[in-house]
Design an enzyme around this catalytic site. Structure first.
Site, PDB file in Angstrom:
ATOM      1  N   ASP A  69       0.818  -1.064   0.098  1.00  0.00           N
ATOM      2  CA  ASP A  69      -0.264   0.037   0.023  1.00  0.00           C
ATOM      3  C   ASP A  69       1.059   1.321   0.032  1.00  0.00           C
ATOM      4  OD1 ASP A  69       1.086  -0.618   2.703  1.00  0.00           O
ATOM      5  OD2 ASP A  69      -1.042  -0.863   3.302  1.00  0.00           O
ATOM      6  N   ASN A 138      -8.085  -2.956  14.097  1.00  0.00           N
ATOM      7  CA  ASN A 138      -9.251  -3.355  13.564  1.00  0.00           C
ATOM      8  C   ASN A 138      -9.196  -4.414  12.595  1.00  0.00           C
ATOM      9  OD1 ASN A 138      -8.154  -2.274  11.337  1.00  0.00           O
ATOM     10  ND2 ASN A 138      -9.633  -0.628  11.040  1.00  0.00           N
ATOM     11  N   HIS A 140      -7.447  -4.666   9.956  1.00  0.00           N
ATOM     12  CA  HIS A 140      -7.137  -4.608   8.433  1.00  0.00           C
ATOM     13  C   HIS A 140      -5.741  -5.376   7.989  1.00  0.00           C
ATOM     14  CE1 HIS A 140      -4.958  -0.537   9.451  1.00  0.00           C
ATOM     15  NE2 HIS A 140      -3.976  -1.436   9.295  1.00  0.00           N
ATOM     16  N   GLU A 145      -9.671  -1.925   5.174  1.00  0.00           N
ATOM     17  CA  GLU A 145     -10.532  -1.865   6.342  1.00  0.00           C
ATOM     18  C   GLU A 145     -11.601  -2.515   6.452  1.00  0.00           C
ATOM     19  OE1 GLU A 145      -8.763  -0.078   8.164  1.00  0.00           O
ATOM     20  OE2 GLU A 145      -8.463   1.989   7.820  1.00  0.00           O
TER      21      GLU A 145
HETATM   22  C1  F6R Z   1       1.417  -1.602   6.047  1.00  0.00           C
HETATM   23  C2  F6R Z   1       0.311  -2.069   6.190  1.00  0.00           C
HETATM   24  C3  F6R Z   1      -0.633  -1.972   7.355  1.00  0.00           C
HETATM   25  C4  F6R Z   1       0.060  -2.513   8.794  1.00  0.00           C
HETATM   26  C5  F6R Z   1      -0.910  -2.305  10.057  1.00  0.00           C
HETATM   27  C6  F6R Z   1      -0.073  -2.823  11.041  1.00  0.00           C
HETATM   28  O1  F6R Z   1       2.049  -1.518   4.720  1.00  0.00           O
HETATM   29  O2  F6R Z   1      -0.213  -2.478   5.221  1.00  0.00           O
HETATM   30  O3  F6R Z   1      -1.761  -2.965   7.296  1.00  0.00           O
HETATM   31  O4  F6R Z   1       0.783  -3.742   8.475  1.00  0.00           O
HETATM   32  O5  F6R Z   1      -1.373  -1.230  10.063  1.00  0.00           O
HETATM   33  O6  F6R Z   1       0.929  -1.817  11.328  1.00  0.00           O
HETATM   34  P1  F6R Z   1       1.865  -1.792  12.691  1.00  0.00           P
HETATM   35  O7  F6R Z   1       3.004  -2.806  12.302  1.00  0.00           O
HETATM   36  O8  F6R Z   1       2.585  -0.390  12.485  1.00  0.00           O
HETATM   37  O9  F6R Z   1       1.309  -1.910  13.830  1.00  0.00           O
END
Ligand code: F6R
Length: 239
Positions: A69, A138, A140, A145
């Site tokens: 992303d 959440n 995702h 989401e």
């Molecule tokens: C990042 C991504 C997100 C993160 C998620 C957890 O490229 O795709 O889905 O993996 O938000 O983020 P952290 O590791 O910062 O808790």
């Protein structure tokens, strides 16, 4: 238990294990295709990969990477962009050919065309051999989401306010956190041959339980991994 869970001691062990899995793919495949994530969780994994590259154990020369992303509206050089993160934590330190790095461009004039081009690029060289994932509080994955279709392809996603809040720690203020992102779809992610979900820290215990033991539902995007033939979790949480 519906999904395989590998329990490790701490973030160090989690990152070592994840780096080992990446190294195996790099060694096994003549043209490895990796799916990569950003965020806090995989930082140390990248650090270990850079170390192993420096020791001469691995090379990224023939590796192709697809990042999950990117925020909409941030320049590639913006220090909050995921492109910047990847350069900083991995790409600038290793021998990857920059032409083989795919990260959706959040500044593209036509965002849907950018998403289509990203899908086509995966189609051309895929399937992705190994997809690394983190998970949001959440549930995702990527920026898919809760409520996102399990069939979704790479698309423009609206970020939940809670996600913007959580991610504001990387920015100067919440106002700077973009409201939209480009993300690989859940359908796209599920086409990877092997998927490793990294879940680090007690604050993710509740969502991890739902992901592993709960219903498979679009309300918990990562629960879809229960239906993948080769997806598993590495975590330092007791579950
Ligand atoms: C990042 C991504 C997100 C993160 C998620 C957890 O490229 O795709 O889905 O993996 O938000 O983020 P952290 O590791 O910062 O808790």
């Amino acid at each position: 238990m519906k999904m395989k869970v590998i329990k490790v001691e701490d973030n160090n062990a989690l990152s070592t294990k994840a780096a080992n899995i990446v190294c195996e793919v790099l060694k096994k495949e003549s043209r490895p295709v990796l799916g990569l994530a950003t965020g806090s969780t995989p930082k140390k994994m990248y650090e270990f990969l850079v170390e192993r590259y420096r020791k001469g154990e691995i090379s990224f020369k023939d590796t192709i990477t697809f990042n999950l992303d990117e925020y909409v509206g941030l320049a590639l050089t913006d220090s909050f962009s995921y492109r910047y993160y990847m350069e900083k934590h991995l790409f600038q330190h290793v021998d990857i050919n920059k032409e083989n790095v795919y990260i959706p461009d959040g500044l593209a004039k036509d965002l849907s065309k950018e998403c289509e081009a990203f899908e086509r690029a995966i189609d051309k060289v895929g399937p992705i051999h190994l997809q690394i994932l983190g998970v949001g509080l959440n549930g995702h994955i990527g920026f898919n989401e809760p409520g996102t279709s399990f069939k979704s392809r790479t698309h423009v996603a609206k970020l939940e306010e809670s996600t913007r809040q959580v991610n504001s720690r990387f920015f100067n203020s919440i106002d700077e956190v973009p409201k939209e992102a480009l993300t690989m779809g859940i359908g796209t992610i599920m086409e990877a041959e092997e998927i490793v979900l990294l879940v680090q820290g007690e604050h993710k215990a509740k969502i991890l339980e739902k992901i592993v033991y709960g219903d498979v539902t679009e309300e918990v995007p990562a629960s879809v991994l229960q239906t993948h033939p080769n997806a598993y979790v590495i975590t330092d949480i007791d579950i």
